[in-house]
Design a protein around this motif. Structure first.
Motif, PDB file in Angstrom:
ATOM      1  N   ILE A 134       0.837  -1.205   0.000  1.00 49.85           N
ATOM      2  CA  ILE A 134       0.000   0.000   0.000  1.00 49.85           C
ATOM      3  C   ILE A 134       0.869   1.251   0.000  1.00 49.85           C
ATOM      4  CG2 ILE A 134      -1.636   1.340   1.394  1.00 49.85           C
ATOM      5  CD1 ILE A 134      -2.854  -1.379   2.257  1.00 49.85           C
ATOM      6  N   ARG A 137       2.220   1.777  -3.451  1.00 50.49           N
ATOM      7  CA  ARG A 137       1.190   2.349  -4.334  1.00 50.49           C
ATOM      8  C   ARG A 137       1.019   3.836  -4.063  1.00 50.49           C
ATOM      9  NH1 ARG A 137       1.980  -2.000  -5.967  1.00 50.49           N
ATOM     10  NH2 ARG A 137       0.500  -3.657  -6.519  1.00 50.49           N
ATOM     11  N   HIS A 138       1.119   4.219  -2.796  1.00 45.63           N
ATOM     12  CA  HIS A 138       0.975   5.630  -2.427  1.00 45.63           C
ATOM     13  C   HIS A 138       2.120   6.455  -2.999  1.00 45.63           C
ATOM     14  CE1 HIS A 138      -0.039   8.675   1.011  1.00 45.63           C
ATOM     15  NE2 HIS A 138      -0.407   9.105  -0.178  1.00 45.63           N
ATOM     16  N   SER A 145      -4.680   1.400 -10.337  1.00 45.77           N
ATOM     17  CA  SER A 145      -4.566   0.823  -9.001  1.00 45.77           C
ATOM     18  C   SER A 145      -5.725   1.288  -8.130  1.00 45.77           C
ATOM     19  CB  SER A 145      -3.239   1.234  -8.361  1.00 45.77           C
ATOM     20  OG  SER A 145      -3.243   0.973  -6.970  1.00 45.77           O
ATOM     21  N   TYR A 146      -6.465   0.336  -7.556  1.00 45.66           N
ATOM     22  CA  TYR A 146      -7.575   0.685  -6.667  1.00 45.66           C
ATOM     23  C   TYR A 146      -7.067   1.455  -5.445  1.00 45.66           C
ATOM     24  CZ  TYR A 146     -11.275   0.169  -3.194  1.00 45.66           C
ATOM     25  OH  TYR A 146     -12.224   0.421  -2.221  1.00 45.66           O
ATOM     26  N   THR A 147      -5.928   1.011  -4.915  1.00 46.92           N
ATOM     27  CA  THR A 147      -5.358   1.687  -3.744  1.00 46.92           C
ATOM     28  C   THR A 147      -5.030   3.139  -4.067  1.00 46.92           C
ATOM     29  OG1 THR A 147      -4.397  -0.389  -2.934  1.00 46.92           O
ATOM     30  CG2 THR A 147      -3.476   1.648  -2.067  1.00 46.92           C
ATOM     31  N   VAL A 158     -11.577   7.525   2.254  1.00 44.39           N
ATOM     32  CA  VAL A 158     -10.918   6.357   2.840  1.00 44.39           C
ATOM     33  C   VAL A 158     -11.580   5.994   4.167  1.00 44.39           C
ATOM     34  CG1 VAL A 158      -8.755   5.421   3.727  1.00 44.39           C
ATOM     35  CG2 VAL A 158      -8.730   6.911   1.716  1.00 44.39           C
ATOM     36  N   TYR A 188      -7.697  -4.492   5.047  1.00 43.88           N
ATOM     37  CA  TYR A 188      -7.058  -3.791   3.921  1.00 43.88           C
ATOM     38  C   TYR A 188      -7.376  -2.300   3.964  1.00 43.88           C
ATOM     39  CZ  TYR A 188      -6.863  -1.663  -0.656  1.00 43.88           C
ATOM     40  OH  TYR A 188      -6.661  -0.768  -1.681  1.00 43.88           O
ATOM     41  N   HIS A 189      -8.645  -1.965   4.124  1.00 46.83           N
ATOM     42  CA  HIS A 189      -9.029  -0.551   4.126  1.00 46.83           C
ATOM     43  C   HIS A 189      -8.504   0.177   5.366  1.00 46.83           C
ATOM     44  CE1 HIS A 189     -11.806  -1.944   0.950  1.00 46.83           C
ATOM     45  NE2 HIS A 189     -11.715  -0.701   0.521  1.00 46.83           N
ATOM     46  N   VAL A 192      -5.023   1.095   4.465  1.00 47.99           N
ATOM     47  CA  VAL A 192      -5.020   2.259   3.571  1.00 47.99           C
ATOM     48  C   VAL A 192      -5.220   3.539   4.383  1.00 47.99           C
ATOM     49  CG1 VAL A 192      -6.166   3.409   1.632  1.00 47.99           C
ATOM     50  CG2 VAL A 192      -5.853   0.934   1.588  1.00 47.99           C
ATOM     51  N   GLU A 195      -2.046   4.400   6.162  1.00 48.37           N
ATOM     52  CA  GLU A 195      -1.098   4.991   5.216  1.00 48.37           C
ATOM     53  C   GLU A 195      -1.460   6.445   4.933  1.00 48.37           C
ATOM     54  OE1 GLU A 195       1.881   5.721   2.480  1.00 48.37           O
ATOM     55  OE2 GLU A 195       1.693   4.065   3.909  1.00 48.37           O
TER      56      GLU A 195
END
Length: 213
Positions: A134, A137-138, A145-147, A158, A188-189, A192, A195
């Motif tokens: 994650i 991806r950030h 990318s969904y993230t 979020v 998972y969320h 996110v 993050e």
């Protein structure tokens, strides 16, 4: 006299540095430091190293955001090796793993290192690996990318998703089905959200350890 005077940098001008998690004792990485890197570490309280491949000094996390706050610096008995005790913010390894030493050549983890699979998955390692992905991806914010898309939508979105997924877990529990799947979505969320808030898994672990103790 500078503390660096107690360190033998050898003919190369470099000294090996072992970075260790100050809270768990886990060895995170092996790097190198020259005199300037050590002095900057001591002055700033942030881990600095010297890249042998790029031939330049670098601060851990300068580009990735995965910084290491140094709480103690130790030198070995011969003065030719250093130990940084750090509080990491994010994974130490560029692969997204918490530690660079995640591959086993012998012992209990050897099957995983040689391409096998542990009989029981390590929940903590999976969470750390997912948090590292994650974070990557950030940093990169790749298209598709969904993230990345979720992070682009901002904090409110979020946080809303965490609320929605929490409700899904409750519904699944009451129905007695898909609890593991819905819990995975919630975790998972949550990662996110952590993050987005710049809160590391290590920060949550530390709080849990303090409360448990």
């Amino acid at each position: 006299m500078s503390a660096a005077e107690n360190v033998n940098f050898g003919e190369s001008g470099l000294v090996p540095v072992v970075a260790q998690d100050a809270n768990t004792g886990e060895v995170l990485t092996l790097a190198y430091a020259n005199r300037e890197a050590l002095e900057r570490t001591l002055e700033s309280g942030e881990a600095h190293y010297y890249s042998r491949s790029r031939r330049e000094l670098w601060r851990k996390g300068a580009t990735s955001g995965n910084t290491q706050r140094v709480v103690e610096v130790r030198v070995d008995c011969d003065g030719d090796a250093l130990l940084y005790k750090v509080e990491p913010r994010g994974p130490a390894c560029h692969t997204g793993q918490k530690s660079c030493f995640f591959k086993a050549l012998a012992g209990e983890g050897v099957g995983l290192a040689l391409g096998g699979k542990k009989e029981e998955d390590d929940f903590g390692a999976m969470v750390r690996e997912l948090a590292g992905t994650i974070a990557q991806r950030h940093r990169e914010m790749p298209e598709g990318s969904y993230t990345a898309e979720l992070l682009r939508q901002g904090r409110a979105r979020v946080a809303q998703k965490v609320g929605e997924e929490a409700v899904e877990v409750v519904v699944a529990a009451l129905a007695g089905e898909r609890v593991a799947e819905e819990t995975a979505d919630l975790l998972y969320h949550l990662l996110v959200l952590l993050e987005e808030q710049q809160v590391g898994v290590e920060d949550v672990t530390r709080v849990l350890r303090e409360r448990h103790g």
